[in-house]
Design a protein around this motif. Structure first.
Motif, PDB file in Angstrom:
ATOM      1  N   ARG A 179       0.826  -1.215   0.000  1.00 52.62           N
ATOM      2  CA  ARG A 179       0.000   0.000   0.000  1.00 52.62           C
ATOM      3  C   ARG A 179       0.853   1.254   0.000  1.00 52.62           C
ATOM      4  NH1 ARG A 179      -5.089  -1.440   3.934  1.00 52.62           N
ATOM      5  NH2 ARG A 179      -5.933  -3.054   2.595  1.00 52.62           N
ATOM      6  N   TRP A 180       1.994   1.195   0.634  1.00 52.08           N
ATOM      7  CA  TRP A 180       2.859   2.366   0.735  1.00 52.08           C
ATOM      8  C   TRP A 180       3.696   2.552  -0.530  1.00 52.08           C
ATOM      9  CZ3 TRP A 180       8.182   2.419   3.300  1.00 52.08           C
ATOM     10  CH2 TRP A 180       8.675   3.716   3.404  1.00 52.08           C
ATOM     11  N   LEU A 181       4.330   1.480  -1.014  1.00 52.54           N
ATOM     12  CA  LEU A 181       5.290   1.603  -2.102  1.00 52.54           C
ATOM     13  C   LEU A 181       4.752   1.228  -3.481  1.00 52.54           C
ATOM     14  CD1 LEU A 181       8.323   0.019  -0.234  1.00 52.54           C
ATOM     15  CD2 LEU A 181       7.889   2.450  -0.615  1.00 52.54           C
ATOM     16  N   ASP A 182       3.652   0.478  -3.540  1.00 54.09           N
ATOM     17  CA  ASP A 182       3.179  -0.048  -4.820  1.00 54.09           C
ATOM     18  C   ASP A 182       1.646  -0.009  -4.879  1.00 54.09           C
ATOM     19  OD1 ASP A 182       3.338  -1.229  -7.286  1.00 54.09           O
ATOM     20  OD2 ASP A 182       3.767  -3.243  -6.537  1.00 54.09           O
ATOM     21  N   PRO A 183       1.037   1.170  -4.684  1.00 53.18           N
ATOM     22  CA  PRO A 183      -0.427   1.221  -4.583  1.00 53.18           C
ATOM     23  C   PRO A 183      -1.160   0.957  -5.895  1.00 53.18           C
ATOM     24  CG  PRO A 183       0.460   3.430  -4.544  1.00 53.18           C
ATOM     25  CD  PRO A 183       1.632   2.491  -4.518  1.00 53.18           C
ATOM     26  N   THR A 184      -0.503   1.114  -7.036  1.00 46.40           N
ATOM     27  CA  THR A 184      -1.183   0.932  -8.322  1.00 46.40           C
ATOM     28  C   THR A 184      -0.773  -0.376  -8.993  1.00 46.40           C
ATOM     29  OG1 THR A 184       0.541   2.181  -9.456  1.00 46.40           O
ATOM     30  CG2 THR A 184      -1.375   3.418  -8.676  1.00 46.40           C
ATOM     31  N   ALA A 185      -0.555  -1.402  -8.228  1.00 48.98           N
ATOM     32  CA  ALA A 185      -0.122  -2.695  -8.771  1.00 48.98           C
ATOM     33  C   ALA A 185      -1.176  -3.249  -9.728  1.00 48.98           C
ATOM     34  CB  ALA A 185       0.109  -3.681  -7.636  1.00 48.98           C
ATOM     35  N   THR A 186      -0.706  -3.770 -10.869  1.00 47.35           N
ATOM     36  CA  THR A 186      -1.626  -4.346 -11.846  1.00 47.35           C
ATOM     37  C   THR A 186      -2.138  -5.708 -11.398  1.00 47.35           C
ATOM     38  OG1 THR A 186       0.257  -5.254 -13.055  1.00 47.35           O
ATOM     39  CG2 THR A 186      -0.603  -3.129 -13.789  1.00 47.35           C
ATOM     40  N   ASP A 187      -1.341  -6.452 -10.668  1.00 49.79           N
ATOM     41  CA  ASP A 187      -1.767  -7.731 -10.099  1.00 49.79           C
ATOM     42  C   ASP A 187      -1.502  -7.662  -8.595  1.00 49.79           C
ATOM     43  OD1 ASP A 187      -2.438 -10.278  -9.467  1.00 49.79           O
ATOM     44  OD2 ASP A 187      -1.000 -11.251 -10.796  1.00 49.79           O
ATOM     45  N   PRO A 188      -2.445  -7.115  -7.835  1.00 54.12           N
ATOM     46  CA  PRO A 188      -2.183  -6.839  -6.422  1.00 54.12           C
ATOM     47  C   PRO A 188      -1.855  -8.068  -5.582  1.00 54.12           C
ATOM     48  CG  PRO A 188      -4.478  -6.408  -6.964  1.00 54.12           C
ATOM     49  CD  PRO A 188      -3.784  -6.713  -8.243  1.00 54.12           C
ATOM     50  N   VAL A 189      -2.445  -9.213  -5.874  1.00 52.84           N
ATOM     51  CA  VAL A 189      -2.167 -10.399  -5.061  1.00 52.84           C
ATOM     52  C   VAL A 189      -0.728 -10.856  -5.266  1.00 52.84           C
ATOM     53  CG1 VAL A 189      -2.779 -12.813  -4.677  1.00 52.84           C
ATOM     54  CG2 VAL A 189      -4.570 -11.131  -5.034  1.00 52.84           C
ATOM     55  N   LEU A 190      -0.292 -10.878  -6.511  1.00 56.30           N
ATOM     56  CA  LEU A 190       1.081 -11.288  -6.804  1.00 56.30           C
ATOM     57  C   LEU A 190       2.089 -10.297  -6.209  1.00 56.30           C
ATOM     58  CD1 LEU A 190       2.427 -13.608  -8.236  1.00 56.30           C
ATOM     59  CD2 LEU A 190       2.494 -12.245 -10.307  1.00 56.30           C
ATOM     60  N   HIS A 191       1.804  -9.022  -6.324  1.00 57.00           N
ATOM     61  CA  HIS A 191       2.696  -8.021  -5.739  1.00 57.00           C
ATOM     62  C   HIS A 191       2.707  -8.119  -4.220  1.00 57.00           C
ATOM     63  CE1 HIS A 191       3.579  -5.200  -9.238  1.00 57.00           C
ATOM     64  NE2 HIS A 191       2.942  -6.243  -9.763  1.00 57.00           N
ATOM     65  N   TRP A 192       1.534  -8.355  -3.634  1.00 57.63           N
ATOM     66  CA  TRP A 192       1.444  -8.503  -2.181  1.00 57.63           C
ATOM     67  C   TRP A 192       2.290  -9.686  -1.719  1.00 57.63           C
ATOM     68  CZ3 TRP A 192      -1.965 -12.417   0.131  1.00 57.63           C
ATOM     69  CH2 TRP A 192      -1.970 -12.374   1.528  1.00 57.63           C
ATOM     70  N   LEU A 193       2.207 -10.822  -2.433  1.00 63.03           N
ATOM     71  CA  LEU A 193       3.022 -11.972  -2.052  1.00 63.03           C
ATOM     72  C   LEU A 193       4.504 -11.688  -2.246  1.00 63.03           C
ATOM     73  CD1 LEU A 193       0.857 -14.924  -3.384  1.00 63.03           C
ATOM     74  CD2 LEU A 193       1.397 -14.400  -1.008  1.00 63.03           C
ATOM     75  N   GLY A 194       4.847 -10.929  -3.281  1.00 64.21           N
ATOM     76  CA  GLY A 194       6.248 -10.549  -3.484  1.00 64.21           C
ATOM     77  C   GLY A 194       6.775  -9.682  -2.355  1.00 64.21           C
ATOM     78  N   TRP A 195       6.002  -8.653  -1.979  1.00 62.33           N
ATOM     79  CA  TRP A 195       6.414  -7.792  -0.862  1.00 62.33           C
ATOM     80  C   TRP A 195       6.472  -8.595   0.440  1.00 62.33           C
ATOM     81  CZ3 TRP A 195       8.833  -3.521  -1.593  1.00 62.33           C
ATOM     82  CH2 TRP A 195       8.552  -2.707  -2.686  1.00 62.33           C
ATOM     83  N   SER A 196       5.522  -9.481   0.617  1.00 60.58           N
ATOM     84  CA  SER A 196       5.508 -10.315   1.832  1.00 60.58           C
ATOM     85  C   SER A 196       6.720 -11.232   1.881  1.00 60.58           C
ATOM     86  CB  SER A 196       4.226 -11.148   1.885  1.00 60.58           C
ATOM     87  OG  SER A 196       3.099 -10.304   1.977  1.00 60.58           O
ATOM     88  N   SER A 197       7.116 -11.777   0.752  1.00 63.76           N
ATOM     89  CA  SER A 197       8.305 -12.639   0.709  1.00 63.76           C
ATOM     90  C   SER A 197       9.565 -11.850   1.024  1.00 63.76           C
ATOM     91  CB  SER A 197       8.433 -13.293  -0.663  1.00 63.76           C
ATOM     92  OG  SER A 197       7.380 -14.200  -0.857  1.00 63.76           O
ATOM     93  N   ALA A 198       9.642 -10.636   0.461  1.00 66.36           N
ATOM     94  CA  ALA A 198      10.821  -9.793   0.741  1.00 66.36           C
ATOM     95  C   ALA A 198      10.908  -9.481   2.232  1.00 66.36           C
ATOM     96  CB  ALA A 198      10.743  -8.511  -0.084  1.00 66.36           C
ATOM     97  N   LEU A 199       9.794  -9.114   2.809  1.00 61.25           N
ATOM     98  CA  LEU A 199       9.793  -8.829   4.245  1.00 61.25           C
ATOM     99  C   LEU A 199      10.006 -10.112   5.045  1.00 61.25           C
ATOM    100  CD1 LEU A 199       9.504  -6.568   6.305  1.00 61.25           C
ATOM    101  CD2 LEU A 199       7.076  -7.092   6.406  1.00 61.25           C
ATOM    102  N   GLY A 200       9.484 -11.229   4.536  1.00 61.05           N
ATOM    103  CA  GLY A 200       9.647 -12.511   5.218  1.00 61.05           C
ATOM    104  C   GLY A 200      11.104 -12.912   5.367  1.00 61.05           C
ATOM    105  N   ILE A 201      11.938 -12.569   4.382  1.00 63.64           N
ATOM    106  CA  ILE A 201      13.373 -12.862   4.492  1.00 63.64           C
ATOM    107  C   ILE A 201      13.946 -12.177   5.726  1.00 63.64           C
ATOM    108  CG2 ILE A 201      15.627 -12.479   3.429  1.00 63.64           C
ATOM    109  CD1 ILE A 201      14.236 -12.767   0.703  1.00 63.64           C
ATOM    110  N   PHE A 202      13.587 -10.902   5.923  1.00 64.77           N
ATOM    111  CA  PHE A 202      14.123 -10.148   7.062  1.00 64.77           C
ATOM    112  C   PHE A 202      13.547 -10.636   8.386  1.00 64.77           C
ATOM    113  CE2 PHE A 202      14.695  -7.150   3.510  1.00 64.77           C
ATOM    114  CZ  PHE A 202      16.080  -7.051   3.574  1.00 64.77           C
TER     115      PHE A 202
END
Length: 171
Positions: free
Chosen positions: A19-42
């Motif tokens: 919501r903060w960095l990618d609010p206009t995502a064309t495929d929001p579920v895929l982008h959400w999982l991508g952001w979640s995976s990136a944060l999941g690493i940390f």
């Protein structure tokens, strides 16, 4: 507990990051999982520091959002036939009761055709002068893909020439 904390924190944080960095995502579920995976690493790496298995927990943090999404999709897929079967049972019971309309599609079609015979006796008639509005309410049964958030459908026919249907709260 940490095995549940990592995906929960990653998925929640992924929501905020998207919501903060990618609010206009064309495929929001895929982008959400991508952001979640990136944060999941940390998140996994932080848990790994505490548990002294940094690489293992980082890999788990990367994959945990996808595993959680896969589990949810699997459960939804497994439950769908049961929901369809229950809807079939409710429609059969409706037909056994002798009702003329037993699905939202039938109600919508009857309203659009202004089929007063199929709709039956209106639940409300409002007549002022030469103009009359008749209303019917459909409360179910509903198929899983037809559920109405407010509870029922309202069909309104004005002077036998115009019709409309809308979702309404149960009167």
């Amino acid at each position: 507990m940490l095995a549940l904390f990592v995906p929960a924190a990653a998925l929640a944080g992924g929501t905020g990051l998207q919501r903060w960095l990618d609010p206009t995502a064309t495929d929001p579920v895929l982008h959400w999982l991508g952001w979640s995976s990136a944060l999941g690493i940390f998140v996994g790496a932080l848990v790994g520091l505490v548990r002294r298995r940094k690489l293992l927990w980082s890999a788990y943090g990367l994959s945990a959002p996808w595993i959680a999404a896969g589990l949810v999709a699997g459960v939804i897929g497994a439950v769908r036939p049961v929901r369809e079967w229950l809807a079939d049972q409710r429609e059969s019971a409706c037909r056994a009761d002798g009702r003329s309309i037993c699905s939202a599609r039938e109600f919508d079609a009857a309203c659009a055709r202004r089929d007063l015979k199929l709709l039956g006796t209106p639940q409300q008639s409002i007549c002022t002068g030469p103009s009359c509005t008749q209303r019917w309410v459909y409360r179910g049964p509903f198929r899983p893909d037809q559920l109405v958030v407010k509870g029922s459908y309202l069909c309104s026919i004005v002077d036998g020439t115009r019709s409309s249907i809308m979702a309404v709260a149960d009167p």
